[in-house]
Scaffold this active site. Structure first.
Site, PDB file in Angstrom:
ATOM      1  N   ASN A  32      95.680  94.793  23.717  1.00  0.00           N
ATOM      2  CA  ASN A  32      94.703  94.831  22.592  1.00  0.00           C
ATOM      3  C   ASN A  32      94.389  96.611  22.380  1.00  0.00           C
ATOM      4  OD1 ASN A  32      93.177  95.468  24.932  1.00  0.00           O
ATOM      5  ND2 ASN A  32      91.837  93.897  24.723  1.00  0.00           N
ATOM      6  N   ASP A  51      94.940  90.450  21.442  1.00  0.00           N
ATOM      7  CA  ASP A  51      93.847  90.271  22.506  1.00  0.00           C
ATOM      8  C   ASP A  51      94.082  88.863  23.214  1.00  0.00           C
ATOM      9  OD1 ASP A  51      90.690  91.367  23.196  1.00  0.00           O
ATOM     10  OD2 ASP A  51      91.586  89.491  23.996  1.00  0.00           O
ATOM     11  N   PHE A  73      99.422  91.635  32.959  1.00  0.00           N
ATOM     12  CA  PHE A  73      98.617  93.095  33.356  1.00  0.00           C
ATOM     13  C   PHE A  73      97.265  93.019  32.636  1.00  0.00           C
ATOM     14  CE2 PHE A  73     103.210  94.282  33.756  1.00  0.00           C
ATOM     15  CZ  PHE A  73     103.081  94.571  35.096  1.00  0.00           C
ATOM     16  N   ALA A  74      97.027  91.927  31.697  1.00  0.00           N
ATOM     17  CA  ALA A  74      95.865  92.317  30.884  1.00  0.00           C
ATOM     18  C   ALA A  74      94.544  91.917  31.340  1.00  0.00           C
ATOM     19  CB  ALA A  74      96.019  91.454  29.568  1.00  0.00           C
ATOM     20  N   TYR A 141      85.460  92.964  40.232  1.00  0.00           N
ATOM     21  CA  TYR A 141      86.739  92.989  40.061  1.00  0.00           C
ATOM     22  C   TYR A 141      87.793  92.223  40.765  1.00  0.00           C
ATOM     23  CZ  TYR A 141      91.525  95.072  39.947  1.00  0.00           C
ATOM     24  OH  TYR A 141      92.767  95.390  39.962  1.00  0.00           O
ATOM     25  N   GLY A 284      81.049 100.275  48.765  1.00  0.00           N
ATOM     26  CA  GLY A 284      82.310  99.117  48.762  1.00  0.00           C
ATOM     27  C   GLY A 284      83.428  99.623  49.077  1.00  0.00           C
ATOM     28  N   ASP A 285      83.671 100.943  49.623  1.00  0.00           N
ATOM     29  CA  ASP A 285      85.039 101.304  50.034  1.00  0.00           C
ATOM     30  C   ASP A 285      85.220 100.900  51.383  1.00  0.00           C
ATOM     31  OD1 ASP A 285      86.062 102.759  47.999  1.00  0.00           O
ATOM     32  OD2 ASP A 285      84.955 104.608  48.495  1.00  0.00           O
TER      33      ASP A 285
HETATM   34  N1  UFG Z   1      88.188 108.911  46.828  1.00  0.00           N
HETATM   35  C1  UFG Z   1      87.483 110.259  47.252  1.00  0.00           C
HETATM   36  N2  UFG Z   1      87.266 110.934  46.104  1.00  0.00           N
HETATM   37  C2  UFG Z   1      87.347 110.564  44.967  1.00  0.00           C
HETATM   38  C3  UFG Z   1      87.988 109.325  44.386  1.00  0.00           C
HETATM   39  C4  UFG Z   1      88.431 108.618  45.466  1.00  0.00           C
HETATM   40  O1  UFG Z   1      87.298 110.370  48.172  1.00  0.00           O
HETATM   41  O2  UFG Z   1      87.153 111.608  43.916  1.00  0.00           O
HETATM   42  C5  UFG Z   1      88.722 108.145  47.918  1.00  0.00           C
HETATM   43  C6  UFG Z   1      88.151 106.758  47.883  1.00  0.00           C
HETATM   44  O3  UFG Z   1      86.661 106.808  48.624  1.00  0.00           O
HETATM   45  C7  UFG Z   1      89.011 105.742  48.641  1.00  0.00           C
HETATM   46  C8  UFG Z   1      90.207 106.629  48.389  1.00  0.00           C
HETATM   47  O4  UFG Z   1      89.972 107.775  47.948  1.00  0.00           O
HETATM   48  O5  UFG Z   1      88.862 105.773  50.131  1.00  0.00           O
HETATM   49  C9  UFG Z   1      91.257 105.900  47.345  1.00  0.00           C
HETATM   50  O6  UFG Z   1      90.270 105.725  46.184  1.00  0.00           O
HETATM   51  P1  UFG Z   1      90.789 105.287  44.746  1.00  0.00           P
HETATM   52  O7  UFG Z   1      89.709 105.126  43.961  1.00  0.00           O
HETATM   53  O8  UFG Z   1      91.799 105.949  44.380  1.00  0.00           O
HETATM   54  O9  UFG Z   1      91.411 103.850  45.095  1.00  0.00           O
HETATM   55  P2  UFG Z   1      90.772 102.447  45.665  1.00  0.00           P
HETATM   56  O10 UFG Z   1      91.300 102.191  47.138  1.00  0.00           O
HETATM   57  O11 UFG Z   1      89.131 102.691  45.582  1.00  0.00           O
HETATM   58  O12 UFG Z   1      91.143 101.448  44.899  1.00  0.00           O
HETATM   59  C10 UFG Z   1      92.183 100.710  44.777  1.00  0.00           C
HETATM   60  C11 UFG Z   1      92.849 100.141  43.360  1.00  0.00           C
HETATM   61  C12 UFG Z   1      91.606  99.360  42.969  1.00  0.00           C
HETATM   62  C13 UFG Z   1      91.535  98.341  44.085  1.00  0.00           C
HETATM   63  C14 UFG Z   1      91.108  98.590  45.337  1.00  0.00           C
HETATM   64  C15 UFG Z   1      91.028  97.757  46.227  1.00  0.00           C
HETATM   65  O13 UFG Z   1      92.877 101.310  42.519  1.00  0.00           O
HETATM   66  O14 UFG Z   1      92.067  98.651  41.787  1.00  0.00           O
HETATM   67  O15 UFG Z   1      92.187  99.825  45.615  1.00  0.00           O
HETATM   68  O16 UFG Z   1      90.057  97.982  47.285  1.00  0.00           O
HETATM   69  F1  UFG Z   1      90.526  97.380  43.511  1.00  0.00           F
END
Ligand code: UFG
Length: 329
Positions: A32, A51, A73-74, A141, A284-285
């Protein structure tokens, strides 16, 4: 007979379309273009701006094209946005998949490879993570992606439908041709954000917390090249075509890197000092996410080829240097 790629104008979708076409497959792309880019679609793919929530459009697509397998992938994929606007995620990801599956069942299309995520696990109970580990998503998500997996499972019990769900860890890098790469708006992912510093678009990279229980206090992730992910989709499709059972597979390199290590690799690749600053944790990390991909290797015969972080960051740098504004130039 063609392969239908839904979301084929997005990051991982467009790379999969490139690999499919390079492998000589006939490809139909539906997107879409809300988050995807027309310029990311391989010129040899037949494109429909559709869509997946539009049942009539989905029916027309299956009537017009001879589709023997779908790669899906959508979906929306921003963790932060999903927490602020969960119903947007339920609408596109879950309702969209409901409509898609209804149309597939109605047209006798019975094979689907599905783009899932490590976010289905939530806080891992052990490292490396196995497919059989508990799935308790910590964000909306991940919850919608897990529900999409379950929707396919129940559909496959009631109808002749087989699926493979591929749970990606941290997708990154860009296609070897330099024609397509990562382009999100807004960008939230670590590697493209780091590379904005040497591009002069950002002064420094923020490190989200250095007080995690890891070797240098920053989060550990499993970075996997997008072209290796793309190959796994082709293998998964061939597995289903050969009569493989519905299943779920992790896709990662099985090696974890801290945020600081990724920044160091980017410094070496770009030759730029890339200043960094530690800021508070991002909500949430999880501290660590590292995959066991043994199942994909054993059952699908998958083998990541671009598995060094230097190669991955260099391929991303190649794309971003040539396209500092993504598909807008
Ligand atoms: N991080 C930083 N600084 C930034 C961006 C990210 O320190 O500016 C850190 C984040 O805290 C994380 C790591 O870098 O520890 C990777 O972050 P990303 O946002 O690149 O990726 P995520 O691990 O958060 O996300 C990935 C996928 C999501 C999925 C998730 C599962 O992109 O789609 O893993 O937890 F949902």
């Amino acid at each position: 007979m063609a392969i239908l790629v839904l979301g084929g104008a997005g990051y991982i979708g467009s790379h999969t379309v490139y690999e499919l076409i390079e492998a000589g497959r006939d490809v139909v792309v539906a997107d879409n273009l809300i988050t995807g880019f027309k310029a990311a679609i391989h010129p040899k793919a037949r494109f429909y701006q559709v869509d997946i929530r539009d049942r009539k459009a989905a029916d027309q697509l299956f009537e017009r094209e001879q589709i023997d397998g779908v790669i899906h992938f959508a979906a929306f994929s921003q963790v932060g946005e999903s927490m602020k606007n969960p119903l947007k995620y339920y609408d596109n990801n879950l309702y969209g998949t409901t409509v898609l599956l209804q149309s597939m069942v109605a047209h006798g299309v019975d094979k689907i490879v599905f783009s899932s995520t490590a976010a289905t696990y939530g806080e891992p109970e052990r490292i490396p993570i196995l497919e059989s580990d508990k799935t308790v998503p910590t964000n909306c998500y991940g919850e919608t992606k897990l529900a999409m997996e379950k929707m396919m499972r129940w559909t496959g019990i009631a109808h002749p439908m087989h699926y493979v769900a591929l749970r990606y860890f941290n997708a990154c890098g860009a296609h070897a041709s330099g024609k397509i790469g990562e382009a999100h708006d807004p960008e939230t992912h670590l590697i493209p954000l780091i590379l904005q510093v040497p591009l002069g678009k950002r002064e420094k990279i923020s490190i989200y917390g250095d007080d995690y229980p890891t070797k240098d206090g920053t989060c550990i992730r499993d970075y996997i090249h997008v072209s290796d992910l793309a190959q796994a989709h082709i293998l998964a499709l061939d597995y289903l075509m050969k009569g493989g059972e519905s299943d779920v597979f992790n896709l990662g390199n099985g090696v974890g890197f801290t945020v600081k290590e990724v920044i160091d690799v980017a410094r070496a690749v770009t030759g730029h000092p890339i200043p960094s600053e530690v800021v508070p944790r991002r909500a949430g990390d999880p501290a660590q996410l590292v995959a066991s991909s043994d199942k994909a290797k054993t059952i699908l015969g998958w083998k990541p080829q671009l598995d060094s972080l230097e190669t991955i960051v260099a391929s991303a740098w190649n794309w971003h240097k040539a396209h500092p504004n993504g598909f807008n130039g």
